[in-house]
Scaffold this active site. Structure first.
Site, short mmCIF file in Angstrom:
data_model
loop_
_atom_site.label_atom_id
_atom_site.label_comp_id
_atom_site.label_asym_id
_atom_site.label_seq_id
_atom_site.Cartn_x
_atom_site.Cartn_y
_atom_site.Cartn_z
N ARG A 16 -57.50 -88.31 37.26
CA ARG A 16 -58.21 -88.83 38.43
C ARG A 16 -57.49 -88.49 39.74
O ARG A 16 -58.04 -88.71 40.82
CB ARG A 16 -58.35 -90.34 38.33
CG ARG A 16 -59.51 -90.77 37.43
CD ARG A 16 -59.56 -92.28 37.43
NE ARG A 16 -60.80 -92.77 36.88
CZ ARG A 16 -61.00 -94.04 36.58
NH1 ARG A 16 -60.03 -94.92 36.76
NH2 ARG A 16 -62.15 -94.44 36.09
N SER A 111 -41.86 -81.66 41.82
CA SER A 111 -42.12 -81.67 43.26
C SER A 111 -40.99 -80.93 43.97
O SER A 111 -39.85 -80.92 43.48
CB SER A 111 -42.16 -83.12 43.74
OG SER A 111 -41.98 -83.18 45.14
N SER A 112 -41.29 -80.37 45.14
CA SER A 112 -40.25 -79.64 45.87
C SER A 112 -39.17 -80.57 46.42
O SER A 112 -38.12 -80.10 46.88
CB SER A 112 -40.87 -78.82 47.00
OG SER A 112 -41.54 -79.67 47.90
N CYS A 113 -39.40 -81.90 46.38
CA CYS A 113 -38.37 -82.82 46.89
C CYS A 113 -37.20 -82.97 45.92
O CYS A 113 -36.24 -83.68 46.21
CB CYS A 113 -38.96 -84.18 47.23
SG CYS A 113 -39.51 -85.10 45.81
N TYR A 140 -38.18 -90.91 43.95
CA TYR A 140 -39.18 -89.99 43.38
C TYR A 140 -38.49 -88.71 42.90
O TYR A 140 -38.77 -88.22 41.80
CB TYR A 140 -40.21 -89.68 44.47
CG TYR A 140 -41.38 -88.86 44.00
CD1 TYR A 140 -42.30 -89.38 43.10
CD2 TYR A 140 -41.59 -87.58 44.49
CE1 TYR A 140 -43.39 -88.63 42.69
CE2 TYR A 140 -42.68 -86.82 44.09
CZ TYR A 140 -43.58 -87.36 43.18
OH TYR A 140 -44.66 -86.61 42.77
N LYS A 144 -38.29 -87.08 39.13
CA LYS A 144 -38.78 -85.72 38.88
C LYS A 144 -37.69 -84.83 38.26
O LYS A 144 -37.96 -84.02 37.39
CB LYS A 144 -39.31 -85.11 40.18
CG LYS A 144 -40.61 -85.72 40.65
CD LYS A 144 -41.74 -85.33 39.72
CE LYS A 144 -43.04 -86.00 40.02
NZ LYS A 144 -44.06 -85.76 38.97
N HIS A 183 -50.09 -88.55 52.23
CA HIS A 183 -49.26 -87.50 52.81
C HIS A 183 -49.81 -87.12 54.19
O HIS A 183 -50.90 -87.53 54.57
CB HIS A 183 -49.23 -86.28 51.88
CG HIS A 183 -48.50 -86.52 50.61
ND1 HIS A 183 -49.15 -86.83 49.42
CD2 HIS A 183 -47.18 -86.55 50.33
CE1 HIS A 183 -48.25 -87.01 48.48
NE2 HIS A 183 -47.04 -86.85 48.99
O1 GFB Z 1 -46.46 -85.65 53.92
P1 GFB Z 1 -45.33 -86.57 54.15
O2 GFB Z 1 -45.63 -88.01 54.08
O3 GFB Z 1 -44.19 -86.28 53.14
O4 GFB Z 1 -44.74 -86.30 55.63
P2 GFB Z 1 -42.81 -85.48 53.01
C1 GFB Z 1 -44.43 -85.03 56.09
C2 GFB Z 1 -44.03 -85.10 57.56
O5 GFB Z 1 -45.17 -85.42 58.35
C3 GFB Z 1 -42.97 -86.17 57.89
C4 GFB Z 1 -44.88 -86.47 59.24
O6 GFB Z 1 -42.09 -85.65 58.86
C5 GFB Z 1 -43.82 -87.29 58.50
O7 GFB Z 1 -43.12 -88.12 59.39
N1 GFB Z 1 -46.11 -87.20 59.60
C6 GFB Z 1 -46.69 -87.19 60.84
C7 GFB Z 1 -46.84 -88.00 58.80
N2 GFB Z 1 -47.74 -88.00 60.85
C8 GFB Z 1 -47.87 -88.51 59.59
C9 GFB Z 1 -48.82 -89.41 59.03
O8 GFB Z 1 -49.74 -89.92 59.66
N3 GFB Z 1 -48.66 -89.68 57.69
C10 GFB Z 1 -47.64 -89.13 56.95
N4 GFB Z 1 -47.55 -89.44 55.63
N5 GFB Z 1 -46.72 -88.31 57.49
C11 GFB Z 1 -43.09 -86.39 50.63
C12 GFB Z 1 -42.19 -87.13 49.69
O9 GFB Z 1 -42.28 -86.09 51.69
O10 GFB Z 1 -43.58 -85.19 50.09
C13 GFB Z 1 -42.63 -87.13 48.30
O11 GFB Z 1 -42.00 -88.42 50.20
C14 GFB Z 1 -43.26 -85.84 47.85
O12 GFB Z 1 -41.54 -87.42 47.50
C15 GFB Z 1 -44.18 -85.24 48.87
O13 GFB Z 1 -42.28 -84.91 47.50
C16 GFB Z 1 -44.69 -83.88 48.47
O14 GFB Z 1 -43.06 -84.02 52.88
O15 GFB Z 1 -41.84 -85.85 54.07
#
Ligand code: GFB
Length: 318
Positions: A16, A111-113, A140, A144, A183
């Site tokens: 899902r 995940s790439s993290c 996380y 992983k 994200h």
């Molecule tokens: O996509 P995101 O939440 O994940 O954030 P990460 C990426 C960047 O976008 C960060 C900025 O620098 C956030 O501060 N950003 C700007 C925002 N505006 C926003 C918003 O409105 N929402 C969100 N969410 N971000 C994740 C990991 O990291 O990536 C996980 O936490 C996982 O473990 C995933 O690996 C793929 O790329 O920073």
């Protein structure tokens, strides 16, 4: 090893979710007839006894292990216990049951993290465990990494054909658009859309806008997963990305141009930036003959169309 046929019993764990739903669509499109799924209500993947029972009853030949508790930077940093516990348990139960009940091949998605926060860019597979992790998603990432090691350990000790793929940041039509847990890409689509609908110009972007991220459309990832399931059999995990990144500011500008060109970007620097850069080196996958197909702008347009479509029934029934 048993041949994959259209009658093979293929289990998509996490069907899902963004990734699982795309893999399922793709498998259906390819004509696979025995696709196995179980909802969260039917099967708690954190419960080893329940998972064993389900595997015994359903006997999958292949498993796509793409289930998990996932989320963006805020969800990761505020719910670390859930991210560590849920993901470690889900990976362990499914891998163990796949071994116990004779699954021929399992693909595990990481995940790439998993790579160190200050990893050299682009990040190669061998950079794993060469430095400290990014604190906002340490739980996380640890789960992983444990998942990769689990697959490798079952391969070494029991000869299981379990492989691991590490995708970059993903997006697509069936994404989570909840502003607290999503994200960045779906969050910004929603924020620009709501600003347009509500007649506001300002749209808040978390952080400084300077972190760089790489985005892969989930249908490209599904394509890579089927490709790897069919042709990859090594112990080492393999990166899946598009090979290009952009800054969060550039991403926000691209989404603004698609969704609401009159919108204005406002940066909230009280929110975390996370990892400064996260670009995967996809040389190994390219050398095997795989390449992504969906350009970012087209993918965002597709995702925005899906977002708007999901709003339609609510409007009709209102
Ligand atoms: O996509 P995101 O939440 O994940 O954030 P990460 C990426 C960047 O976008 C960060 C900025 O620098 C956030 O501060 N950003 C700007 C925002 N505006 C926003 C918003 O409105 N929402 C969100 N969410 N971000 C994740 C990991 O990291 O990536 C996980 O936490 C996982 O473990 C995933 O690996 C793929 O790329 O920073």
């Amino acid at each position: 090893m048993q041949e994959t046929t259209h009658d093979s019993r293929i289990y998509v764990a996490g069907h899902r979710g963004l990734v699982g739903s795309s893999i399922l669509r793709r498998l259906e499109g390819e004509g696979f007839k025995n696709l196995l799924v179980a909802t969260r209500e039917q099967l708690d993947l954190r419960d080893q006894a329940a998972v064993n029972y389900w595997f015994q009853a359903n006997r999958p030949d292949q498993v796509y292990l793409v289930a998990g508790t996932v989320g963006g930077i805020l969800a990761n940093s505020t719910r670390p216990a859930e991210f560590l516990y849920d993901n470690m348990m889900i990976h362990a139960t499914v891998v163990h049951a796949a071994h116990l009940f004779g699954v021929n091949k399992l693909l595990y998605l990481g995940s790439s993290c998993i790579y160190p926060r200050d990893c050299p860019q682009p990040m190669r597979e061998e950079h794993l465990l060469t430095g400290p992790l990014e604190p906002t998603n340490e739980s996380y990432a640890l789960a992983k990494i444990a998942g990769i090691k689990l697959c490798q350990s079952y391969r070494r000790q029991y000869g299981c054909n379990f492989i691991s793929a590490m995708p970059t940041n993903l997006y697509g039509p069936n994404d989570n658009f909840d502003l607290e847990s999503s994200h960045v890409l779906p969050a910004l689509i929603r924020k620009f859309h709501e600003a347009k609908v509500q007649g506001r110009k300002d749209v808040t972007i978390w952080g400084s806008g300077s972190p760089r991220r790489e985005f892969l459309h989930v249908d490209d990832l599904a394509d890579a997963c089927l490709f790897l399931m069919g042709s990859y059999g090594d112990e080492a995990h393999i990166n899946v990305g598009c090979g290009e990144d952009l800054s969060i500011r550039e991403l926000a500008e691209m989404i603004r141009d698609i969704v609401f060109p009159e919108g204005r970007l406002v940066f909230d620097t009280s929110k975390p930036d996370g990892t400064p850069r996260k670009l995967l080196d996809i040389t190994r996958l390219r050398q095997m003959g795989w390449a992504p197909r969906i350009p970012l702008r087209d993918g965002i347009e597709d995702t925005y169309a899906g977002f708007q479509k999901a709003l339609e029934p609510a409007r009709e029934s209102a």
